[in-house]
Design a protein around this motif. Structure first.
Motif, mmCIF file in Angstrom:
data_model
loop_
_atom_site.group_PDB
_atom_site.id
_atom_site.type_symbol
_atom_site.label_atom_id
_atom_site.label_comp_id
_atom_site.label_asym_id
_atom_site.label_seq_id
_atom_site.Cartn_x
_atom_site.Cartn_y
_atom_site.Cartn_z
ATOM 1 N N VAL A 19 -5.339 0.726 2.745
ATOM 2 C CA VAL A 19 -6.215 1.459 1.541
ATOM 3 C C VAL A 19 -5.076 1.844 0.625
ATOM 4 O O VAL A 19 -5.614 1.427 -0.630
ATOM 5 C CB VAL A 19 -6.794 2.720 2.191
ATOM 6 N N PHE A 20 -3.974 2.008 0.920
ATOM 7 C CA PHE A 20 -2.844 2.297 -0.097
ATOM 8 C C PHE A 20 -2.817 1.065 -1.184
ATOM 9 O O PHE A 20 -2.716 1.336 -2.170
ATOM 10 C CB PHE A 20 -1.622 2.994 0.555
ATOM 11 N N PHE A 21 -2.621 0.297 -0.555
ATOM 12 C CA PHE A 21 -2.170 -1.000 -1.323
ATOM 13 C C PHE A 21 -3.500 -1.695 -1.898
ATOM 14 O O PHE A 21 -3.418 -2.477 -2.789
ATOM 15 C CB PHE A 21 -1.617 -2.272 -0.373
ATOM 16 N N ALA A 22 -4.651 -1.236 -1.569
ATOM 17 C CA ALA A 22 -5.771 -1.831 -2.203
ATOM 18 C C ALA A 22 -6.039 -0.887 -3.810
ATOM 19 O O ALA A 22 -6.935 -1.232 -4.528
ATOM 20 C CB ALA A 22 -7.147 -1.701 -1.527
ATOM 21 N N VAL A 23 -5.495 0.341 -3.654
ATOM 22 C CA VAL A 23 -5.731 1.134 -4.711
ATOM 23 C C VAL A 23 -4.886 0.707 -5.885
ATOM 24 O O VAL A 23 -3.617 0.484 -5.651
ATOM 25 C CB VAL A 23 -5.564 2.624 -4.218
ATOM 26 N N ARG A 24 -5.184 0.620 -7.167
ATOM 27 C CA ARG A 24 -4.406 0.172 -8.181
ATOM 28 C C ARG A 24 -3.804 1.505 -9.116
ATOM 29 O O ARG A 24 -2.806 1.319 -9.468
ATOM 30 C CB ARG A 24 -5.268 -0.519 -9.116
ATOM 31 N N GLU A 25 -4.677 2.572 -9.124
ATOM 32 C CA GLU A 25 -4.163 3.715 -9.947
ATOM 33 C C GLU A 25 -2.991 4.456 -9.101
ATOM 34 O O GLU A 25 -3.154 4.852 -7.909
ATOM 35 C CB GLU A 25 -5.256 4.696 -10.149
ATOM 36 N N THR A 26 -1.863 4.874 -9.749
ATOM 37 C CA THR A 26 -0.730 5.502 -9.152
ATOM 38 C C THR A 26 -1.106 6.849 -8.904
ATOM 39 O O THR A 26 -0.805 7.432 -7.653
ATOM 40 C CB THR A 26 0.344 5.509 -10.187
ATOM 41 N N ALA A 27 -1.933 7.385 -9.714
ATOM 42 C CA ALA A 27 -2.636 8.830 -9.168
ATOM 43 C C ALA A 27 -3.243 9.045 -8.012
ATOM 44 O O ALA A 27 -3.214 9.881 -7.131
ATOM 45 C CB ALA A 27 -3.550 9.449 -10.387
ATOM 46 N N ASN A 28 -4.260 7.838 -7.770
ATOM 47 C CA ASN A 28 -4.548 8.046 -6.420
ATOM 48 C C ASN A 28 -3.801 7.698 -5.368
ATOM 49 O O ASN A 28 -4.064 7.960 -4.096
ATOM 50 C CB ASN A 28 -5.842 6.909 -6.330
ATOM 51 N N LYS A 29 -2.824 6.631 -5.614
ATOM 52 C CA LYS A 29 -1.869 6.519 -4.475
ATOM 53 C C LYS A 29 -0.985 7.810 -4.058
ATOM 54 O O LYS A 29 -0.787 7.898 -3.078
ATOM 55 C CB LYS A 29 -0.931 5.441 -4.890
ATOM 56 N N GLN A 30 -0.828 8.556 -5.345
ATOM 57 C CA GLN A 30 -0.092 9.890 -4.968
ATOM 58 C C GLN A 30 -1.086 10.754 -4.163
ATOM 59 O O GLN A 30 -0.531 11.470 -3.033
ATOM 60 C CB GLN A 30 0.084 10.467 -6.258
ATOM 61 N N LYS A 31 -2.344 10.740 -4.086
ATOM 62 C CA LYS A 31 -3.195 11.647 -3.170
ATOM 63 C C LYS A 31 -3.324 10.935 -2.100
ATOM 64 O O LYS A 31 -3.231 11.991 -1.122
ATOM 65 C CB LYS A 31 -4.725 11.527 -4.114
ATOM 66 N N ILE A 32 -3.238 9.774 -1.898
ATOM 67 C CA ILE A 32 -3.180 9.446 -0.382
ATOM 68 C C ILE A 32 -1.735 9.872 0.031
ATOM 69 O O ILE A 32 -1.822 10.295 1.486
ATOM 70 C CB ILE A 32 -3.233 7.686 -0.537
ATOM 71 N N ILE A 33 -0.734 9.624 -0.543
ATOM 72 C CA ILE A 33 0.421 9.933 0.188
ATOM 73 C C ILE A 33 0.571 11.553 0.446
ATOM 74 O O ILE A 33 0.834 11.877 1.447
ATOM 75 C CB ILE A 33 1.578 9.799 -1.110
ATOM 76 N N GLU A 34 -0.050 12.210 -0.411
ATOM 77 C CA GLU A 34 0.068 13.924 -0.048
ATOM 78 C C GLU A 34 -1.112 14.104 1.099
ATOM 79 O O GLU A 34 -0.675 14.882 2.072
ATOM 80 C CB GLU A 34 -0.677 14.586 -1.353
ATOM 81 N N PHE A 35 -1.945 13.561 1.006
ATOM 82 C CA PHE A 35 -3.038 13.470 2.381
ATOM 83 C C PHE A 35 -2.387 13.215 3.530
ATOM 84 O O PHE A 35 -2.257 13.864 4.741
ATOM 85 C CB PHE A 35 -4.235 12.661 2.174
ATOM 86 N N ALA A 36 -1.553 12.040 3.472
ATOM 87 C CA ALA A 36 -0.967 11.339 4.933
ATOM 88 C C ALA A 36 0.102 12.503 5.157
ATOM 89 O O ALA A 36 0.256 12.784 6.211
ATOM 90 C CB ALA A 36 -0.351 10.149 4.719
ATOM 91 N N ARG A 37 0.856 12.931 4.326
ATOM 92 C CA ARG A 37 1.976 13.956 4.537
ATOM 93 C C ARG A 37 1.480 15.206 5.051
ATOM 94 O O ARG A 37 1.807 15.862 6.109
ATOM 95 C CB ARG A 37 2.852 14.339 3.374
ATOM 96 N N GLU A 38 0.323 15.711 4.629
ATOM 97 C CA GLU A 38 -0.065 17.022 5.136
ATOM 98 C C GLU A 38 -0.565 16.701 6.551
ATOM 99 O O GLU A 38 -0.608 17.663 7.427
ATOM 100 C CB GLU A 38 -1.403 17.679 4.041
ATOM 101 N N THR A 39 -1.287 15.658 6.562
ATOM 102 C CA THR A 39 -1.948 15.583 7.924
ATOM 103 C C THR A 39 -0.867 15.381 9.038
ATOM 104 O O THR A 39 -0.942 15.800 10.054
ATOM 105 C CB THR A 39 -2.759 14.017 7.779
ATOM 106 N N LEU A 40 0.232 14.702 8.702
ATOM 107 C CA LEU A 40 1.571 14.440 9.745
ATOM 108 C C LEU A 40 2.024 15.659 9.954
ATOM 109 O O LEU A 40 2.330 16.315 11.173
ATOM 110 C CB LEU A 40 2.636 13.520 9.122
#
Length: 58
Positions: A19-40
């Protein structure tokens, strides 16, 4: 049970990576990173026996 957790986490990690690499917008990638970090972090907090590194390995 631990083997099942490892397998599930591997599958989820691969899917998140896809999903991360399918997303083009940097802002959305940042949201994915934040979600993954919070989950971990929340998963590590649930497991007092797991080792959480202080920072990246050198």
């Amino acid at each position: 049970m631990q083997d099942e957790d490892i397998a599930l986490n591997s599958v989820l990690g691969l899917e998140l990576n896809r999903v991360f690499f399918a997303v083009r917008e940097t802002a959305n990638k940042q949201k994915i990173i934040e979600f993954a970090r919070e989950t971990l972090q929340s998963e590590r907090a649930k497991r007092p026996d797991s080792a959480a590194p202080e920072g990246p390995a050198s």
